[in-house]
Design a protein around this motif. Structure first.
Motif, PDB file in Angstrom:
ATOM      1  N   GLU A 101       1.157  -1.143   0.042  1.00 39.12           N
ATOM      2  CA  GLU A 101       0.058   0.391   0.001  1.00 39.12           C
ATOM      3  C   GLU A 101       1.324   0.791  -0.420  1.00 39.12           C
ATOM      4  OE1 GLU A 101      -3.411   0.360   3.130  1.00 39.12           O
ATOM      5  OE2 GLU A 101      -3.684   2.552   2.513  1.00 39.12           O
ATOM      6  N   GLN A 102       1.592   1.142   0.422  1.00 41.19           N
ATOM      7  CA  GLN A 102       2.432   2.414   0.741  1.00 41.19           C
ATOM      8  C   GLN A 102       3.502   2.729  -1.061  1.00 41.19           C
ATOM      9  OE1 GLN A 102       4.329   4.845   3.039  1.00 41.19           O
ATOM     10  NE2 GLN A 102       2.541   4.465   4.369  1.00 41.19           N
ATOM     11  N   PHE A 103       4.321   1.460  -1.065  1.00 42.83           N
ATOM     12  CA  PHE A 103       4.324   1.239  -2.543  1.00 42.83           C
ATOM     13  C   PHE A 103       4.211   1.894  -3.286  1.00 42.83           C
ATOM     14  CE2 PHE A 103       5.499  -0.404  -6.461  1.00 42.83           C
ATOM     15  CZ  PHE A 103       6.203  -0.244  -6.869  1.00 42.83           C
ATOM     16  N   GLY A 104       2.419   1.389  -3.242  1.00 45.03           N
ATOM     17  CA  GLY A 104       1.097   1.887  -4.668  1.00 45.03           C
ATOM     18  C   GLY A 104       0.773   2.983  -4.646  1.00 45.03           C
ATOM     19  N   LYS A 105       0.872   3.976  -3.170  1.00 44.38           N
ATOM     20  CA  LYS A 105       0.144   5.091  -2.562  1.00 44.38           C
ATOM     21  C   LYS A 105       1.027   6.437  -2.874  1.00 44.38           C
ATOM     22  CE  LYS A 105      -3.886   4.947  -0.492  1.00 44.38           C
ATOM     23  NZ  LYS A 105      -4.396   3.903   1.215  1.00 44.38           N
ATOM     24  N   SER A 106       2.533   6.335  -2.865  1.00 46.66           N
ATOM     25  CA  SER A 106       3.221   7.175  -2.480  1.00 46.66           C
ATOM     26  C   SER A 106       4.328   7.194  -4.350  1.00 46.66           C
ATOM     27  CB  SER A 106       4.508   7.065  -1.339  1.00 46.66           C
ATOM     28  OG  SER A 106       4.947   5.069  -1.539  1.00 46.66           O
ATOM     29  N   THR A 107       3.967   5.874  -5.229  1.00 45.05           N
ATOM     30  CA  THR A 107       4.675   6.342  -6.649  1.00 45.05           C
ATOM     31  C   THR A 107       3.404   6.420  -8.001  1.00 45.05           C
ATOM     32  OG1 THR A 107       4.329   3.975  -7.166  1.00 45.05           O
ATOM     33  CG2 THR A 107       6.267   4.941  -6.016  1.00 45.05           C
ATOM     34  N   LYS A 108       4.275   6.077  -8.152  1.00 44.31           N
ATOM     35  CA  LYS A 108       2.877   6.567  -9.766  1.00 44.31           C
ATOM     36  C   LYS A 108       2.652   4.443 -10.348  1.00 44.31           C
ATOM     37  CE  LYS A 108       6.063   6.392 -13.547  1.00 44.31           C
ATOM     38  NZ  LYS A 108       7.002   6.315 -12.978  1.00 44.31           N
ATOM     39  N   PHE A 109       3.336   4.049  -9.903  1.00 43.53           N
ATOM     40  CA  PHE A 109       2.907   2.334 -10.229  1.00 43.53           C
ATOM     41  C   PHE A 109       1.939   1.531  -9.250  1.00 43.53           C
ATOM     42  CE2 PHE A 109       7.296   2.158 -10.101  1.00 43.53           C
ATOM     43  CZ  PHE A 109       7.864   1.704 -11.638  1.00 43.53           C
ATOM     44  N   ARG A 110       1.350   0.657  -9.674  1.00 46.80           N
ATOM     45  CA  ARG A 110      -0.129   0.091  -9.333  1.00 46.80           C
ATOM     46  C   ARG A 110       0.427  -0.298  -8.511  1.00 46.80           C
ATOM     47  NH1 ARG A 110      -4.322  -2.640 -13.987  1.00 46.80           N
ATOM     48  NH2 ARG A 110      -5.884  -2.610 -11.959  1.00 46.80           N
ATOM     49  N   THR A 111      -0.986  -0.473  -7.790  1.00 46.48           N
ATOM     50  CA  THR A 111      -0.680  -1.125  -6.485  1.00 46.48           C
ATOM     51  C   THR A 111      -0.691  -2.608  -6.141  1.00 46.48           C
ATOM     52  OG1 THR A 111      -1.925   1.191  -4.880  1.00 46.48           O
ATOM     53  CG2 THR A 111      -1.395  -1.097  -3.236  1.00 46.48           C
ATOM     54  N   PRO A 112       0.505  -3.419  -5.867  1.00 47.17           N
ATOM     55  CA  PRO A 112       0.835  -4.564  -5.468  1.00 47.17           C
ATOM     56  C   PRO A 112      -0.258  -5.867  -5.100  1.00 47.17           C
ATOM     57  CG  PRO A 112       2.705  -3.644  -4.800  1.00 47.17           C
ATOM     58  CD  PRO A 112       2.062  -2.346  -4.777  1.00 47.17           C
TER      59      PRO A 112
ATOM     60  N   HIS B 232      11.044 -11.820 -13.348  1.00 45.59           N
ATOM     61  CA  HIS B 232      10.381 -11.258 -13.403  1.00 45.59           C
ATOM     62  C   HIS B 232      10.534  -9.693 -13.523  1.00 45.59           C
ATOM     63  CE1 HIS B 232       6.655 -14.299 -13.077  1.00 45.59           C
ATOM     64  NE2 HIS B 232       7.261 -14.320 -13.936  1.00 45.59           N
ATOM     65  N   VAL B 233      11.982 -10.084 -12.485  1.00 46.38           N
ATOM     66  CA  VAL B 233      12.024  -8.062 -11.916  1.00 46.38           C
ATOM     67  C   VAL B 233      11.999  -7.433 -12.974  1.00 46.38           C
ATOM     68  CG1 VAL B 233      13.618  -7.106 -11.130  1.00 46.38           C
ATOM     69  CG2 VAL B 233      12.847  -9.045  -9.585  1.00 46.38           C
ATOM     70  N   SER B 234      12.557  -7.357 -14.750  1.00 43.30           N
ATOM     71  CA  SER B 234      12.711  -6.714 -15.781  1.00 43.30           C
ATOM     72  C   SER B 234      11.325  -6.675 -16.294  1.00 43.30           C
ATOM     73  CB  SER B 234      14.017  -6.821 -16.727  1.00 43.30           C
ATOM     74  OG  SER B 234      13.655  -8.350 -16.714  1.00 43.30           O
ATOM     75  N   VAL B 235       9.778  -7.053 -16.162  1.00 33.28           N
ATOM     76  CA  VAL B 235       9.185  -6.834 -17.043  1.00 33.28           C
ATOM     77  C   VAL B 235       8.439  -6.452 -16.440  1.00 33.28           C
ATOM     78  CG1 VAL B 235       7.714  -8.856 -18.133  1.00 33.28           C
ATOM     79  CG2 VAL B 235      10.231  -9.730 -18.040  1.00 33.28           C
ATOM     80  N   ILE B 236       7.995  -7.093 -15.422  1.00 32.29           N
ATOM     81  CA  ILE B 236       6.801  -6.249 -14.364  1.00 32.29           C
ATOM     82  C   ILE B 236       7.009  -5.237 -13.692  1.00 32.29           C
ATOM     83  CG2 ILE B 236       5.056  -6.943 -12.772  1.00 32.29           C
ATOM     84  CD1 ILE B 236       4.952  -8.901 -15.034  1.00 32.29           C
ATOM     85  N   PRO B 237       5.972  -3.892 -14.527  1.00 33.73           N
ATOM     86  CA  PRO B 237       6.640  -2.699 -13.698  1.00 33.73           C
ATOM     87  C   PRO B 237       6.430  -2.937 -11.938  1.00 33.73           C
ATOM     88  CG  PRO B 237       4.949  -2.583 -14.681  1.00 33.73           C
ATOM     89  CD  PRO B 237       4.836  -4.393 -15.614  1.00 33.73           C
ATOM     90  N   GLY B 238       7.000  -2.355 -11.127  1.00 36.08           N
ATOM     91  CA  GLY B 238       6.793  -1.803 -10.068  1.00 36.08           C
ATOM     92  C   GLY B 238       7.528  -2.876  -8.926  1.00 36.08           C
ATOM     93  N   ILE B 239       7.940  -4.260  -9.550  1.00 37.59           N
ATOM     94  CA  ILE B 239       8.734  -4.566  -8.883  1.00 37.59           C
ATOM     95  C   ILE B 239      10.176  -4.669  -8.065  1.00 37.59           C
ATOM     96  CG2 ILE B 239      10.121  -7.115  -8.286  1.00 37.59           C
ATOM     97  CD1 ILE B 239       8.547  -8.332 -10.490  1.00 37.59           C
ATOM     98  N   SER B 240      11.585  -3.932  -8.429  1.00 34.42           N
ATOM     99  CA  SER B 240      12.058  -3.760  -7.775  1.00 34.42           C
ATOM    100  C   SER B 240      11.442  -2.396  -7.074  1.00 34.42           C
ATOM    101  CB  SER B 240      13.538  -3.192  -9.144  1.00 34.42           C
ATOM    102  OG  SER B 240      12.965  -2.331 -10.331  1.00 34.42           O
ATOM    103  N   GLY B 241      11.014  -1.958  -7.076  1.00 32.17           N
ATOM    104  CA  GLY B 241      10.438  -0.882  -6.467  1.00 32.17           C
ATOM    105  C   GLY B 241       9.551  -0.657  -5.109  1.00 32.17           C
ATOM    106  N   TYR B 242       8.796  -1.992  -5.334  1.00 33.60           N
ATOM    107  CA  TYR B 242       8.360  -3.002  -4.011  1.00 33.60           C
ATOM    108  C   TYR B 242       9.347  -3.447  -3.292  1.00 33.60           C
ATOM    109  CZ  TYR B 242       5.397  -6.731  -1.444  1.00 33.60           C
ATOM    110  OH  TYR B 242       5.286  -7.229  -0.753  1.00 33.60           O
ATOM    111  N   LEU B 243      10.414  -4.199  -3.882  1.00 33.32           N
ATOM    112  CA  LEU B 243      11.390  -4.475  -3.202  1.00 33.32           C
ATOM    113  C   LEU B 243      12.123  -3.304  -2.117  1.00 33.32           C
ATOM    114  CD1 LEU B 243      13.262  -7.028  -5.889  1.00 33.32           C
ATOM    115  CD2 LEU B 243      11.593  -7.883  -3.981  1.00 33.32           C
TER     116      LEU B 243
END
Ligand SMILES: Nc1ncnc2c1ncn2[C@@H]1O[C@H](COP(=O)(O)OP(=O)(O)OP(=O)(O)O)[C@@H](O)[C@H]1O
Ligand SMILES: [Mg+2]
Lengths: 373, 290, 421
Positions: A49-60, A318-329
């Motif tokens: 939730e933190q990640f989704g709300k503070s970035t432009k990515f969708r919430t995981p 998947h890290v380079s394919v699905i947007p947001g994984i590295s941000g979540y990590l």
């Protein structure tokens, strides 16, 4: 007129069904898909939730499937229809790792995130219990060694005093999770096995192999059909079997429910995760186990014996394919999340010591895959 | 003197001079007495058997129905009158376990032939049921429904005319002309039955089958319907099932007596009622039966 | 003389007959009262547990929209949390210790910074101004205000310590604490912070699913019912089909979830957690119910109506569609709505297809990940935070409202369109 509308509906349905079934595979996924343990779920969701709300990515998306269920989904393949991350309240098993390899998931990054304590708690209205793991085993195991012969007999104990004279003379009554739950697995492994190991014959059985096992089984009075070449398997069978005579009450997966029941029944003890104790300090108290109270510090430094590490696993491919994984990590491994003062600690997760945190955050940064030794 | 069931001889023409005294047919004789056949029949039935599952409900019935006559069918309850009537426009097709054999011809065309389509057949042979069963729609819709599905009217005015004509013929027009848009189910029992008759004649049938049309009606409503039947017979061929022997006597030219699935006697109505030739017929009409 | 005797016998038995009737009536009445009492108990306990969730505590804080913080390349990712912390430090200058400061920042919901961000993005003119702004309070403050946290307990036994309570008291004294209608509960998606968790996401998920279920189950179910009841020849095969449909209606819903997993996810590779798949699974689940109620509705149409239509030469199809179906429709609609209501309350099969998940973003289509109302209830009920307890009850109330509305529609349709022959 009716016929006409019927035709229209029929065509619409056909189109809908057709398009629904035709959409296979090709849908690209623009959000991170996470599955796994219900124990890690509250923490993973907070980070998501933190990640989704503070970035432009969708919430995981975080699914609570249990550790085993999560890893099964995780290891079923590479591609958008399979999850990117699996949470687990135990380490990945060799068999699961092998399935992953077989399905083309070669590089898995292992991230340990912190610890969870399992507590035995009772209502604040009663006295604090001072238990040893041996007491827990004697109170809850289906079969216990007879105090005279040493042979396994059906658990005869009815009160805590019978188990250990220093304990109060109240009936044994324990509310806990059903066998499907990860909390129950961890409890059996950490508390029950720990208690069972205090008996010399059982410890010997654990180490024994082949004929030795047979001899020990005979000594303990374990029926032959339970035989396994590895003594450890037989040992686990004994240590993990929880009595079914109504003393241990399966209270469902919902830990909140157990807390409520403890309030209503001051004599009963309940088994649940530390975060529920943390949130309900005004109603319930944790028991001492082997001299340690379930506290934040005690679990963190490992002195409280019934605690387990929490993990998640990431597919490198998947890290380079699905947007947001590295941000979540990055969010998960940042100090504001999993640090000593981080928001995950507020949610009840016990943070790891600094060195461990550094190790795993470096692993994440470099995407170092897990190598099975 | 008896007409045997399997007779293929040309139909006997009933004439006035055939009224000489006949030997009374005994109770055990299941053959058809009297004169079931006519010259130039509208419909002719030969060796008709009807089965419900394994049970035989109609046993080898042969009879003719003449143009513009009213044929009454009487007989004790359960003897198969409705069953036979429903064969005449193949309404029995709707009952899964019902099986019909023998031949039934309408104007030399076998209506049970595989090539025959029941839809036009039923437009030609209309039916009025024992219990009034108007559609839960307006009076107008009830009557207009048949012509509409058969495409009998091209314009609304034409349809209006058919509705009006049918209601007039059924003797209902004056009572309902101001409330054609009200539900047909809101009418009285007798009115409903006349509405059903109007509905049946709106599609322009040639034969009308009526199954006890007055059984649920009071004597006044019954009289209205009987009057109606007398008028309708000028244009239509009518087969009517009734339990009321006075009614049969009043409205019909010929009467057929059914008994336990057998057609026992057919004859001119006045003769059948005054001088029945079958013993069982006599028992029935004199009330000695049962 | 014999009538007198008969009357005598009748009179003698009369007392017993009336007594039996009375006992039966009493039993019926007590059964009704009993179930009514349970219903009242259930509803009132849910209501008492949950009504407070419709109110939410907010605190007002003077925020200085510091240009030094906000005038950065991307104002969306500026440090809004910093603004709130700064303001809180200014409001309580006596708080110096690190640990205490952390507690102080905890008075305000972690979602408050997103609120500030949205304000600034909507009106960049705010930068440089100082504004008094109502921010969502943390769930612990909310629990304190709703007296779920007992001030009389020893400090160690409650979630807020004396210092934190004294801060809240100071804010109350300054009129900076209020309780306001919780709009967010109805407009937000799920959240791990109870104060900003809402049911909109789950409600939308349920809606998409039900739309798909209805679009498929109604025409197919009614079509199957019509075919089986009016057109199919009665033979062994149709008997077998009928028995199987009845069996399917009794199959536990989780089985349909497993079926959905095997067919839609594994074979057709449709996306996990999507309302599309949920709708398909619930469609399979409700189909037998709709077929069965549809057939019952068709059976209840008197055969005289069919005969009337057939008798004037309507084809079978015309008789069915013009006369039988309109009469059966209210019954079919009732069955459909009841089936849909059951689908709305279902959560077990959704577990298998990944709809028991934490999803924050409100779904905007049938392939977006989504949950459903009952799943949301289940997830909240299982959350450790105390504040989720009342939200669970509030969500149950919302679900019950939907169910009551749907069942009410069924009753209404029935009474409105039911015809008497
Ligand atoms: N749908 C049906 N299925 C099975 N048997 C039937 C069915 N309809 C009628 N029968 C049987 O066929 C026989 C003739 O019935 P039918 O209705 O033709 O008698 P009916 O002469 O019209 O009697 P009523 O004067 O009472 O109307 C009866 O024995 C009846 O039980
Ligand atoms: Mg009859």
């Amino acid at each position: 007129m009716i016929q006409k509308s019927v035709t229209i509906i029929a065509v619409a349905v056909a189109l809908l069904a057709g398009s629904a079934l035709g959409t296979s595979k090709a849908i690209a996924r623009d959000y991170v898909s996470i599955v796994g343990s219900s124990t890690v779920y509250p923490f993973a969701t907070t980070v998501a939730e933190q990640f989704g709300k503070s970035t432009k990515f969708r919430t995981p998306k975080v699914e609570s499937t249990g550790s085993g269920g999560g890893l099964k989904l995780f290891c079923s393949g590479i591609g958008v229809s399979h999850p990117d991350i699996s949470n687990a309240s135990r380490r990945i098993k060799k068999s699961e790792y092998d399935t992953c390899q077989a399905n083309g998931i070669e590089d898995i990054i292992e991230v340990k995130v912190g610890y969870d304590g399992i507590v035995l708690a009772n209502s604040k209205k009663s006295i604090t219990m001072k238990l040893a793991r041996k007491d827990i085993f004697l109170a809850l195991a289906k079969q216990v060694p007879d105090s005279k012969t040493g042979k396994l007999i059906n658990n005869p104990y009815r009160t805590w005093k019978e188990v250990n004279p220093s304990l109060p003379d109240t009936r044994i009554e324990v509310l806990g999770p059903p066998p499907t739950s990860g909390t129950r697995d961890a409890f059996a492994e950490l508390a029950m096995e720990g208690g069972a190991k205090t008996f010399a014959d059982l410890t010997a059985l654990r180490k024994a192999r082949g004929d030795e096992v047979k001899i020990l089984m005979d000594k303990l009075g374990i029926p032959e059909n339970a035989y396994n070449e590895k003594g450890k398997t037989v040992f686990k069978l004994v240590a993990h079997s929880i009595r079914e005579d109504g003393v241990y009450i399966e209270a469902g997966e919902n830990d909140n429910l157990i807390v409520q029941k403890l309030e209503a029944n001051p004599d009963a003890l309940g088994i649940f995760g530390f975060s529920f104790l943390d949130q309900n300090e005004d109603k319930v108290q944790g028991s001492f186990i082997d001299g340690h109270l379930p506290t934040f510090e005690g679990i963190s430094d490992g002195s409280y014996p019934v605690s387990r590490p929490l993990y998640f696993y990431v597919k490198k491919a998947h890290v380079s394919v699905i947007p947001g994984i590295s941000g979540y990590l990055e969010e998960f491994t940042s100090d504001k999340a999993w640090g000593d003062e981080g928001y995950l600690a507020d949610k009840g997760m016990i943070p790891m010591p600094d060195e461990e945190r550094t190790k795993f955050s470096t692993d994440v940064k470099n995407l170092t895959p897990l190598v099975w030794q | 003197m008896l007409q045997t069931l399997s007779s293929t001889t040309p139909p006997v023409i009933e004439s006035g001079n055939q009224t000489k005294t006949r030997a009374r047919v005994s109770r055990d004789d299941r053959n058809t007495a009297g004169h079931p056949f006519v010259d130039k029949p509208r419909m002719s039935c030969r060796d008709v058997n009807v089965y419900y599952g394994d049970k035989k409900a109609i046993n080898s019935v042969s009879i003719d129905i003449a143009e513009n006559e009213v044929l009454a069918m009487i007989g004790p309850s359960g003897c198969g009158k409705s069953t036979f009537l429903r064969c005449l426009n193949r309404m029995n097709d709707t009952i899964a376990i019902c099986r019909v054999d023998g031949t039934i011809k309408l104007d030399d065309q076998d209506i049970y032939d595989k090539k025959i389509d029941v839809v036009p057949l039923r437009a030609q042979v209309g039916m009025v049921f024992q219990k009034p069963n108007p559609f839960p729609k307006s009076i107008y819709e009830n009557v207009a429904y048949g012509p509409r599905i058969h495409g009998l009217a091209d314009a609304k005015t034409e349809l209006d005319a058919i509705v009006e004509r049918s209601l007039i013929k059924a003797g209902l027009w004056d009572e309902v002309k101001d409330r054609l848009d009200q539900p047909g189910t809101g009418l009285s029992g007798g009115q409903q039955q006349r509405l059903c008759i109007a509905r049946a004649i709106a599609v322009g049938p040639e034969v009308i089958l009526m199954d006890e049309p007055c059984s649920a009606l009071d004597p006044i409503a019954t009289a209205t319907i009987e009057e109606l039947i007398s008028e309708l017979k000028l244009q239509y061929t009518i087969v009517i099932v009734t339990h009321n022997m006075q009614q049969a006597a009043r409205v019909s030219q010929r009467t057929a007596y059914f008994h336990l699935g057998d057609l026992l006697e057919v004859g001119q109505t006045d003769k059948l009622f005054t001088r029945p030739s079958h013993q069982l017929t006599e028992d029935y009409i004199t009330g000695r039966f049962g | 003389m014999s009538t007198e005797k008969t009357m005598h016998i009748v009179q003698r038995g009369l007392g017993k007959r009336y007594r039996q009737e009375k006992i039966f009536k009493l039993m019926g009445l007590s059964a009704i009262l009993f179930s009514l009492a349970f219903l009242v108990f259930l509803f009132s306990s849910i209501f008492l547990n949950g009504y407070k969730a419709f109110y939410q505590t907010a605190v007002s804080i003077d925020i200085f929209f510091d240009p030094a913080v906000l005038e950065v390349k991307d104002p969306a990712s500026a440090n809004y949390n910093g603004l709130i912390k700064e303001s809180l430090r200014n409001a309580f200058p006596e708080v110096k210790k690190r640990k205490q400061k952390k507690n102080l920042y905890g008075l305000v919901s972690t979602s408050a910074s997103f609120h500030l961000r949205d304000m600034v993005l909507a009106d960049p003119g705010l930068v440089g101004q100082t504004k008094t702004i109502w921010l969502l309070a943390d769930d612990d403050v909310d629990m304190l205000m709703k007296s779920y946290i007992d001030r009389d307990l020893p400090q160690a036994d409650r979630r807020m310590n004396d210092l934190e309570i004294s801060w809240v008291d100071k804010l109350i004294a300054e009129g900076r604490v209020t309780s306001r209608f919780n709009i967010g509960f109805f407009t937000n998606g799920d959240s791990r912070e109870p104060e900003s968790a809402g049911i909109m996401g789950a409600a939308m998920g349920s809606m998409y699913m039900l739309a798909i279920t209805l679009a498929l189950a109604f025409p197919i179910g009614i079509g199957a019912a019509i075919y089986l009841e009016e057109f199919a020849v009665k033979n062994r095969l149709t008997d077998i089909i009928e028995v199987n449909i009845n069996n399917l209606a009794a199959v536990p819903s989780i089985v349909f979830g497993l079926l959905g997993l095997a067919v839609f996810l594994n074979f057709f590779e449709l996306p996990r957690s999507a309302p599309l798949v949920g709708g398909l699974v619930l469609f399979l689940m409700t189909l037998p119910t709709i077929i069965i109620t549809g057939r019952v509705a068709l059976q209840s149409v008197p055969p005289s109506i069919r005969e009337a239509a057939l008798g004037i030469g309507a084809s079978k199809m015309q008789a069915v569609f013009h006369h039988v179906l309109p009469l059966a429709m209210p019954g079919m609609l009732t069955g459909t709505i009841i089936g849909m209501a059951r689908a709305l309350g279902e959560s077990a099969p959704l577990l298998m297809i990944g709809m028991v998940a934490f999803i924050v973003d409100i779904p905007t289509g049938i392939t977006d990940p989504a949950t459903a109302l009952p799943v949301q209830i289940y997830l909240w009920a299982d959350s450790p935070e105390r504040a989720f307890v009342e939200r669970t009850s509030a969500a149950i109330m919302v679900l019950l409202t939907f169910l009551i509305l749907m069942n009410g529609t069924a009753v209404y349709l029935r009474s409105k369109f039911e015809r008497r022959w």
